[in-house]
Design a protein around this motif. Structure first.
Motif, mmCIF file in Angstrom:
data_model
loop_
_atom_site.group_PDB
_atom_site.id
_atom_site.type_symbol
_atom_site.label_atom_id
_atom_site.label_comp_id
_atom_site.label_asym_id
_atom_site.label_seq_id
_atom_site.Cartn_x
_atom_site.Cartn_y
_atom_site.Cartn_z
ATOM 1 N N ILE A 104 60.420 22.303 92.382
ATOM 2 C CA ILE A 104 61.449 23.237 91.907
ATOM 3 C C ILE A 104 62.055 23.948 93.115
ATOM 4 O O ILE A 104 61.338 24.547 93.921
ATOM 5 C CB ILE A 104 60.865 24.271 90.927
ATOM 6 C CG1 ILE A 104 60.224 23.560 89.726
ATOM 7 C CG2 ILE A 104 61.947 25.231 90.461
ATOM 8 C CD1 ILE A 104 59.549 24.504 88.762
ATOM 9 N N SER A 105 63.369 23.864 93.246
ATOM 10 C CA SER A 105 64.066 24.566 94.319
ATOM 11 C C SER A 105 64.800 25.776 93.741
ATOM 12 O O SER A 105 65.014 25.873 92.528
ATOM 13 C CB SER A 105 65.060 23.632 95.018
ATOM 14 O OG SER A 105 66.144 23.317 94.149
ATOM 15 N N VAL A 197 48.015 17.695 89.020
ATOM 16 C CA VAL A 197 49.249 18.454 88.903
ATOM 17 C C VAL A 197 49.626 18.973 90.285
ATOM 18 O O VAL A 197 48.806 19.626 90.952
ATOM 19 C CB VAL A 197 49.111 19.636 87.917
ATOM 20 C CG1 VAL A 197 50.401 20.441 87.872
ATOM 21 C CG2 VAL A 197 48.781 19.128 86.517
ATOM 22 N N ILE A 198 50.851 18.670 90.714
ATOM 23 C CA ILE A 198 51.361 19.147 92.005
ATOM 24 C C ILE A 198 52.639 19.941 91.741
ATOM 25 O O ILE A 198 53.606 19.415 91.194
ATOM 26 C CB ILE A 198 51.664 17.979 92.963
ATOM 27 C CG1 ILE A 198 50.411 17.130 93.185
ATOM 28 C CG2 ILE A 198 52.190 18.508 94.292
ATOM 29 C CD1 ILE A 198 50.664 15.892 94.012
ATOM 30 N N LYS A 214 52.891 25.272 97.789
ATOM 31 C CA LYS A 214 52.530 24.093 96.997
ATOM 32 C C LYS A 214 51.171 24.326 96.366
ATOM 33 O O LYS A 214 50.232 24.804 97.023
ATOM 34 C CB LYS A 214 52.504 22.836 97.867
ATOM 35 C CG LYS A 214 52.020 21.586 97.130
ATOM 36 C CD LYS A 214 51.979 20.364 98.038
ATOM 37 C CE LYS A 214 53.365 19.879 98.362
ATOM 38 N NZ LYS A 214 53.337 18.557 99.065
ATOM 39 N N VAL A 215 51.063 23.980 95.075
ATOM 40 C CA VAL A 215 49.813 24.126 94.331
ATOM 41 C C VAL A 215 49.387 22.746 93.845
ATOM 42 O O VAL A 215 50.194 22.016 93.245
ATOM 43 C CB VAL A 215 49.962 25.085 93.144
ATOM 44 C CG1 VAL A 215 48.659 25.177 92.358
ATOM 45 C CG2 VAL A 215 50.383 26.470 93.621
ATOM 46 N N ILE A 216 48.130 22.365 94.114
ATOM 47 C CA ILE A 216 47.591 21.089 93.689
ATOM 48 C C ILE A 216 46.345 21.336 92.851
ATOM 49 O O ILE A 216 45.425 22.059 93.288
ATOM 50 C CB ILE A 216 47.252 20.194 94.893
ATOM 51 C CG1 ILE A 216 48.501 19.943 95.742
ATOM 52 C CG2 ILE A 216 46.669 18.849 94.413
ATOM 53 C CD1 ILE A 216 48.211 19.136 97.002
ATOM 54 N N ALA A 217 46.321 20.775 91.638
ATOM 55 C CA ALA A 217 45.176 20.909 90.752
ATOM 56 C C ALA A 217 44.695 19.520 90.346
ATOM 57 O O ALA A 217 45.506 18.705 89.888
ATOM 58 C CB ALA A 217 45.535 21.729 89.507
#
Length: 224
Positions: A104-105, A197-198, A214-217
């Motif tokens: 998302i920008s 999920v990134i 950035k979130v990585i799950a």
């Protein structure tokens, strides 16, 4: 518009083209509703959506030039179940079979907000127009009821101090029914399952192109 293969070619830069958000993919939906034949009210809803290779991206112009990915192709299913009874149950599940890679920008967020506002305003305008037309058509009926009330005014004056009228009784019953509806228990359950999920948020204002975070799950399960 002009064909670029002809003698005339548009000199407008590509940045002046209209930008839009594109949702593309394959979806299969199944909707089931159960209603009460006595009251004609819907008492149960069961919706299911299966999506495959669904992607979201931004592009410019009618030919969708310069696509920029927002959501990479993904496969997922959405389940929605609702049952109205002694307990108002709502169950929503979102299950992904492939990793979810969402970028998302700031410009994308502004574009989505502008599209949502435009759609909301168009529906509001149509609703106001319909209400105005209905009000104009009901003037004659309102005047007719007013004349009828004036004709029976003398008969109603004698009943003002009398016992409760049927209309007052029905109003009292409706109030008690409303209180019973408010006391109905509501249960809402949400659940999301995904192998990965990134989520990436970028700043692309003023010619910049940098990731804010950035979130990585991994093996993510949300809800219950």
């Amino acid at each position: 518009s002009m064909d670029s293969s002809g003698p005339f070619v548009s000199t407008k830069p590509s940045s002046a083209l209209t930008e839009t958000i594109v949702l593309q993919g394959k979806m299969k939906a199944n909707f089931e509703m159960t209603s009460n034949t006595a009251s004609n009210d819907i008492v149960e809803k069961d919706y299911k959506i299966d999506a495959e290779r669904v992607e979201i991206y931004t592009a410019k112009g009618a030919s969708l030039q310069h696509p920029v990915s927002i959501l990479e192709p993904a496969k997922f299913s959405i389940f929605y179940y609702q049952k109205i009874g002694e307990v108002h149950l709502t169950d929503l599940k979102f299950v992904t079979l492939t990793p979810i890679d969402l970028t998302i920008s700031m410009q994308n967020a502004a574009l989505a907000s502008a599209l949502a506002t435009s759609i909301s305003d168009s529906f509001s305008t149509n609703k106001e127009t319909s209400e105005d037309e209905a009000e104009r058509h009901s003037i004659s009926a309102r005047e007719a009821r007013r004349i009828a009330r004036l004709d029976s005014e003398l008969d109603r004056v004698e009943d003002i101090d009398g016992p409760m009228t049927p209309s007052e009784h029905s109003t009292d019953v409706s109030v008690h029914a409303g209180q019973q509806i408010e006391q109905m228990r509501k249960l809402t359950r949400l659940k999301m399952t995904s192998p990965e999920v990134i989520l990436t948020l970028t700043n692309d204002f003023q010619g910049l192109d940098e990731a804010l975070f950035k979130v990585i799950a991994m093996n993510w399960v949300f809800g219950g």
